[in-house]
Design an enzyme around this catalytic site. Structure first.
Site: not given
Length: 469
Positions: A155, A362
């Site tokens: 992730h 991110d």
């Protein structure tokens, strides 16, 4: 469909009700869909590890959790996961700490997770391991004799090879990923970095989605995570959201609200965001008294020194900015170190003229998608989004910026404040199409379909759960 066993560090804790977003929301939805079990750490510590499993069920999600020793938390979680892998994988090699105790604790705790999960796994189950905390877990499950289909999803970003090789024993860690059947990433960029490492450092070969190293071939795919869009839209239309929005509107006194919602972390670009907002006020006196930045930043990983430093830096920046620009009836920045339930947060999003999502790096950033989903279709706000967030590849109609540039951020905020209604609606509609089509169910179908062999390529994922955008 086979039962799904999810294993991750973070587990939705029973009795907590609605979550604030992120992986917890996504996995809860997926597990309810598939009758699964979520295995992981309880978040609690014990003097001596016993392996005792606590079983619970909440909101249709079954969980199986264990307590860890203080030493486990220090070495595995605060240490290797968050002082070594997290900064390195977010391109902050300057903050990465390498210690043998960290690596030893990381492997020890993964062995404990393998021991915990092993008796819960039945022969027909599909196992889905999540994130950088659990990279070697698949190999440990194989060592215990499990022949199930096992997948791994990362992730966070996968770093370029030139950075990853700075990690001691990097090849040993990456080799464990070849125990999985499918390895997933949010973006093509992270996938390409993984392929590059496999070819350059491991002598592997790449053929389409398949990577072969030695006698082991895995699928490696890009599959961006989504939110539970229908649920979040419903939350934004709830009574709690309406109350929260009214409270915010009254407090704004006609001013335009700019909102940021981020975990307190150096990867989120919060210092750069405050500097960009300061540049807006410095260069545009007409904005004084007309805008307010609400930054919601719940603290995390408080025992890690770099997180203590970022909190101190933001406290100082917020105080200095308010000291310089505040008036008796106007405070330009509201800096809040607490989280809110999702329905109240949805009300804040809808009240905000601008959503400011500006991470330096991110994996995805689901806040960007939540902001879009919470908007009023007849009067939507504007998303200002870092081009370095994984979500930028899907939300192309946001105002994409370089978060390192205060001038670029200030210019984007000005453009958003002045944007005509028709343009706001057009941009929002295109982004909302993506958020609706590539929601959390699409993500699960995209990944687990590959894992079970039911979906072999993105075109089949389109048919199953909506088109790729």
């Amino acid at each position: 469909m086979s039962r799904l066993i999810v294993i991750s560090n973070r587990v939705k804790r029973p009795g907590t009700g609605a979550e604030q977003g992120g992986l917890a929301v996504a996995l809860s939805s997926a597990l309810r869909e598939s009758r699964g079990i979520w295995v992981g750490w309880s978040g609690e510590t014990t003097e001596r590890f016993t392996g005792q499993i606590a079983f619970n069920e909440d909101s249709g999600v079954k969980t199986a959790t264990i307590d860890l020793e203080e030493q486990d938390v220090d070495e595995y979680y605060n240490g290797y996961a968050n002082k070594t892998l997290w900064p390195l994988f977010h391109f902050r090699i300057d903050l990465a700490e390498y210690a043998r105790d960290f690596e030893g604790g990381y492997n020890r705790v993964n062995e404990r997770f393998a021991d915990t999960a092993s008796p819960l796994i039945e022969p027909e189950d599909v196992v889905w391991v999540h994130d950088y905390h659990m990279i070697p877990l698949g190999q440990m499950l194989r060592d215990r004799g499990h022949k199930n289909r096992i997948g791994f999803f990362l992730h966070i970003p996968w770093p370029p090879t030139r950075l990853l090789v700075s990690l001691p024993h990097h090849s040993v860690l990456v080799e464990t990923l070849f125990a999985y059947d499918v390895v997933g990433f949010h973006t093509e960029e992270w996938l390409e970095s993984f392929r590059h490492y496999a070819e350059r450092e491991m002598g592997g070969t790449v053929s389409g989605d398949f990577i072969t190293v030695g006698n082991r071939t895995i699928q490696a795919v890009a599959c961006p995570i989504g939110i539970d869009t229908q649920e979040f839209v419903a939350a934004s239309n709830s009574e709690e959201a309406a109350i929260m929005r009214e409270q915010v509107d009254v407090s704004m006194q006609g001013r335009s609200l700019i909102v940021g919602v981020d975990r307190l972390d150096y990867s989120k670009g919060l210092e750069e965001r405050f500097n960009g907002y300061a540049r807006l006020l410095k260069d545009n006196p007409e904005c004084h008294r007309n805008v307010v930045l609400l930054q919601i930043a719940p603290p995390s990983r408080g025992e890690v020194e770099s997180y203590q430093e970022i909190r101190a830096t933001l406290d100082s920046l917020a105080g200095r900015l308010n000291g310089e620009y505040s008036d008796v009836d106007w405070t330009p920045i509201r800096y809040v170190n607490q989280g809110y339930p999702r329905d109240r947060l949805a009300g804040v999003y809808r009240a905000a003229r601008i959503g400011l999502v500006t991470p330096l790096r991110d994996g995805m950033n689901l806040v960007a998608k939540e902001y879009v989903a919470a908007q009023d279709p007849e009067d939507p706000g504007v998303l200002v989004l870092s081009r370095f967030a994984g979500a930028a590849l899907q939300l192309k109609d946001a105002l994409l910026i370089n978060p390192y540039s205060p001038e670029e951020m200030a210019d984007a905020i000005l453009k958003a404040l002045a944007m005509p209604l028709e343009e706001r609606k057009r941009r929002w509609r295109k982004m909302m199409d993506s958020v609706e089509q590539q929601d959390v169910i699409w993500w699960r179908t995209c990944f687990t379909g590959r894992l079970t062999g039911e979906v072999l390529n993105p075109a089949e994922a389109e048919t199953a759960a909506g088109p790729l955008v």
